[in-house]
Design a protein around this motif. Structure first.
Motif, PDB file in Angstrom:
ATOM      1  N   TRP A 324       0.820  -1.206   0.000  1.00  0.00           N
ATOM      2  CA  TRP A 324       0.000   0.000   0.000  1.00  0.00           C
ATOM      3  C   TRP A 324       0.868   1.277   0.000  1.00  0.00           C
ATOM      4  CZ3 TRP A 324      -4.826  -1.055  -1.232  1.00  0.00           C
ATOM      5  CH2 TRP A 324      -5.430  -2.236  -0.790  1.00  0.00           C
ATOM      6  N   SER A 331      -6.051   1.976  -7.908  1.00  0.00           N
ATOM      7  CA  SER A 331      -7.219   2.439  -8.661  1.00  0.00           C
ATOM      8  C   SER A 331      -7.275   1.749 -10.024  1.00  0.00           C
ATOM      9  CB  SER A 331      -7.166   3.958  -8.837  1.00  0.00           C
ATOM     10  OG  SER A 331      -6.049   4.347  -9.611  1.00  0.00           O
ATOM     11  N   TYR A 370      -7.451   3.429   0.145  1.00  0.00           N
ATOM     12  CA  TYR A 370      -8.048   2.541  -0.850  1.00  0.00           C
ATOM     13  C   TYR A 370      -9.256   1.795  -0.297  1.00  0.00           C
ATOM     14  CZ  TYR A 370      -4.402   3.391  -4.299  1.00  0.00           C
ATOM     15  OH  TYR A 370      -3.583   3.988  -5.229  1.00  0.00           O
TER      16      TYR A 370
END
Length: 504
Positions: A324, A331, A370
Motif C-alpha cells: 500500500w 485504482s 483505498y
C-alpha cells in the motif's frame, strides 16, 4: 615498571576507556529518550512469541555489557541488518535461514512488528535483535524532525552493531533504506574488522523521488550518498541482471545477481488443502462462507461425505498483495474490476463470466485510502476484502487462488516484484503491470500476461476467466509452463550465488 604492572595498567586504562565510552553514549541516548517522550523499551507486545529459546527481544537499556560482543564458537558469524519490520522482509528472512542451515551463527537485527516465518523462529542458530521503530515526532518542524530521526537511527544502529551483537565476519545489509544504514554499517565494519555485503533490492533515492520529485535537492544528495557508500562495500548482491548492469555501468559496483525464488512453503495445493485454508478465512471473513446451512461449506467448495468437491458455480478467486505505497496504484485494479462488473451485468454475458472474490492482502500507509475507495464502489458480482494474513497462511491462499494481479511499478525500473515470485512458486498465473525489466520474470502469454493500463487489465481478466470454471484453457497452459519455475527454489539459488561469498 615491570611487565606485570605495565600489563595491569593497560588493562585498567582499557576498562576505563570502555566505561567512559559507554557512559557518554548512555547520556546521548538519554537525550533522545527525553525528546521522544513516550518511548517504550519493552517489546513484548510486538513479539508475544518471545519465549521461544531461539528468539531474543531486546529493548534499549542505558547500560549494557561487553559480554554481548564475545566471540561465538562457530567459525563464521553473520549479522543480517534490516532497517524495517523483520516479519515483512521475506528476502532477508530467507538469507538468515539459509545462513543458519549452512551452520553459521546469525544475528538478525531489525524492527519488531509482524511475526516472522516459523522456519526462522525455529532456527537455533539465529538470534533476533528486535529494535524499537522511531516515533513519528509529528509535533516538530519538518527539518528538525528529519534531523532528530537521523540522530536516533545513527545512535540506535551504532549501539546494536557495536555492543549488542557478536563481532560479525560479514554484515549483510538490505538496501533500501540507504540512509543512514549504509554509512553506519560501513563505519562499524571498519571498526570491527568485518566485511560489508549489500543486498540491493532497489535504489533508495528513487523511492524518495516518488514523493519529493527526481530533481529535489534531498533526492540528489541521497543519490550521491548511496553511490559513495555503496562503492565502499566488500561484496554485493542484486535482484536482477538489469540492476547488476546498472550498478556496474553507473556506479562501478560489481554485484552478483541473486534472483528471488520462493522457498518450499510456496507450492500448489490439492483441493482438500484449498478447502482448509478457505474454511479458516471463512471464520473471519463472510465472503468466503457458503450460502448453505452446512458450516463445512465455503463459497468455493463443499463436503460430500468424506470428499471435498468444487461447487459447479463457484466464483473465481483473484488475489493481489501490496505494501500500500505510492509505487502501486490500486485504482487501476478497481477500475478494471468495474469494467468487468459492467460486462457481467449485461444479461447476455452473465453466464459466461464468473463472480469474483478479490483478496488484497498487505499493510501500508495507503490502505485506509483505498479501503474508502472500495466502499464507494457498488459491486454486485464482485466482493473484495483486504486482510492481513499470517506468514504461514499467505502461501496457502496463493495456492488456492485462480489468478494473481500485480500492480508493482519499480521506482528504478530495475527490481522485480517478490509477490509475483511467490505467486509463481504456487503455480499461480499473474497479470502484471509493465515496467522495464519485468520480462526477466513474467513472460507474456507464457506464464502470465503484462498490461499497460486498466483497460488492458480488464480485457485480460475477461479473456482468462471466460467460461470459468469449466473452461480454463489459457490459465491451465500458464500453470503448466510455471512448473519449470517451481522446480528451482531459493535454497538452490542461494547456495550457488550467495554461499561462496560468505565462505571467502
Amino acid at each position: 615498571m615491570d611487565q606485570q604492572h605495565r600489563s595491569d595498567l593497560i588493562t585498567n586504562m582499557d576498562q576505563q576507556h570502555r566505561s567512559n565510552l559507554i557512559t557518554n553514549m548512555a547520556i546521548a541516548w538519554k537525550i533522545i529518550l527525553i525528546i521522544q517522550s513516550g518511548f517504550q523499551a519493552n517489546f513484548t507486545a510486538f513479539y508475544p512469541f518471545h519465549q521461544d529459546k531461539s528468539l531474543v527481544v531486546e529493548g534499549f537499556p542505558l547500560a549494557w555489557t561487553v559480554a554481548a560482543a564475545e566471540e561465538r564458537e562457530m567459525d563464521r558469524n553473520i549479522c543480517v541488518l534490516v532497517l524495517g519490520d523483520i516479519g515483512r522482509s521475506p528476502r532477508m528472512q530467507y538469507h538468515s535461514i539459509s545462513l543458519a542451515k549452512a551452520g553459521l551463527k546469525v544475528d538478525l537485527v531489525g524492527y519488531a512488528g509482524t511475526k516472522p516465518h516459523d522456519a526462522l523462529i525455529d532456527q537455533t542458530n539465529i538470534k533476533i535483535h528486535a529494535m524499537q521503530p522511531p516515533t513519528s515526532l509529528n509535533g516538530l518542524p519538518g527539518l528538525l524532525r528529519y534531523l532528530m530521526k537521523a540522530i536516533y537511527l545513527v545512535l540506535q544502529l551504532s549501539i546494536y552493531l557495536m555492543f549488542r551483537i557478536s563481532k560479525p565476519d560479514f554484515l549483510l545489509l538490505q538496501n533500501p533504506p540507504a540512509f543512514p544504514t549504509i554509512a553506519v554499517a560501513w563505519f562499524v565494519c571498519r571498526l570491527r574488522g568485518s566485511k560489508l555485503v549489500i543486498d540491493w533490492h532497489n535504489y533508495g533515492y528513487t523511492i524518495l523521488g516518488l514523493t519529493l520529485g527526481k530533481q529535489h535537492i534531498l533526492v540528489r544528495l541521497s543519490k550521491w550518498y548511496e553511490r559513495f557508500f555503496g562503492r565502499l562495500s566488500d561484496a554485493n548482491f542484486c535482484v536482477t541482471n538489469a540492476m547488476r548492469d546498472d550498478l556496474q555501468k553507473n556506479w562501478s559496483i560489481k554485484a552478483f545477481t541473486l534472483y528471488d525464488r520462493p522457498p518450499a512453503m510456496f507450492k500448489s495445493l490439492d483441493l482438500e488443502s484449498k478447502h482448509k485454508i478457505i474454511s479458516v478465512l471463512a471464520n473471519e471473513y463472510e465472503i468466503f462462507r457458503g450460502d448453505s446451512s452446512n458450516s463445512q461449506d465455503t463459497a468455493f467448495t463443499y463436503k460430500d461425505g468424506e470428499t471435498i468437491k468444487y461447487k459447479a458455480d463457484r466464483p473465481a478467486l483473484l488475489i493481489s498483495s501490496t505494501s500500500w505505497t505510492e509505487d502501486e496504484d490500486f485504482s487501476i485494479l478497481l477500475n478494471a474490476l468495474e469494467g468487468y462488473e459492467n460486462l457481467v451485468n449485461n444479461l447476455r454475458n452473465s453466464k459466461k463470466y464468473p463472480r469474483l472474490i478479490c483478496v488484497i492482502t498487505g499493510k501500508g500507509p495507503l490502505k485506509e485510502y483505498y479501503q474508502e475507495l472500495i466502499q464507494k464502489k457498488s459491486f454486485k458480482c464482485i466482493s473484495i476484502c483486504t486482510p492481513w494474513l499470517k506468514a504461514e497462511d499467505y502461501p496457502k491462499i496463493l495456492g488456492a487462488a485462480d489468478l494473481g494481479v500485480c500492480l508493482h511499478k519499480s521506482s528504478s525500473g530495475l527490481d522485480l516484484p517478490m509477490k509475483v515470485v511467490d505467486m509463481f512458486g504456487c503455480g499461480l498465473p499473474v497479470c502484471a503491470i509493465s515496467f522495464d525489466c519485468l520480462h526477466e520474470l513474467v513472460k507474456h502469454e507464457e506464464n502470465g500476461m503484462i498490461f499497460q493500463n486498466e483497460q488492458e487489465l480488464c480485457l485480460q481478466m475477461q479473456e482468462l476467466l471466460k467460461g470459468f470454471p469449466d473452461q480454463q484453457r489459457k490459465i491451465d497452459l500458464f500453470r503448466k509452463n510455471l512448473k519449470t519455475f517451481q522446480r528451482k527454489r531459493w535454497e538452490e539459488c542461494w547456495r550457488q550465488t550467495a554461499y561462496p561469498v560468505f565462505c571467502s
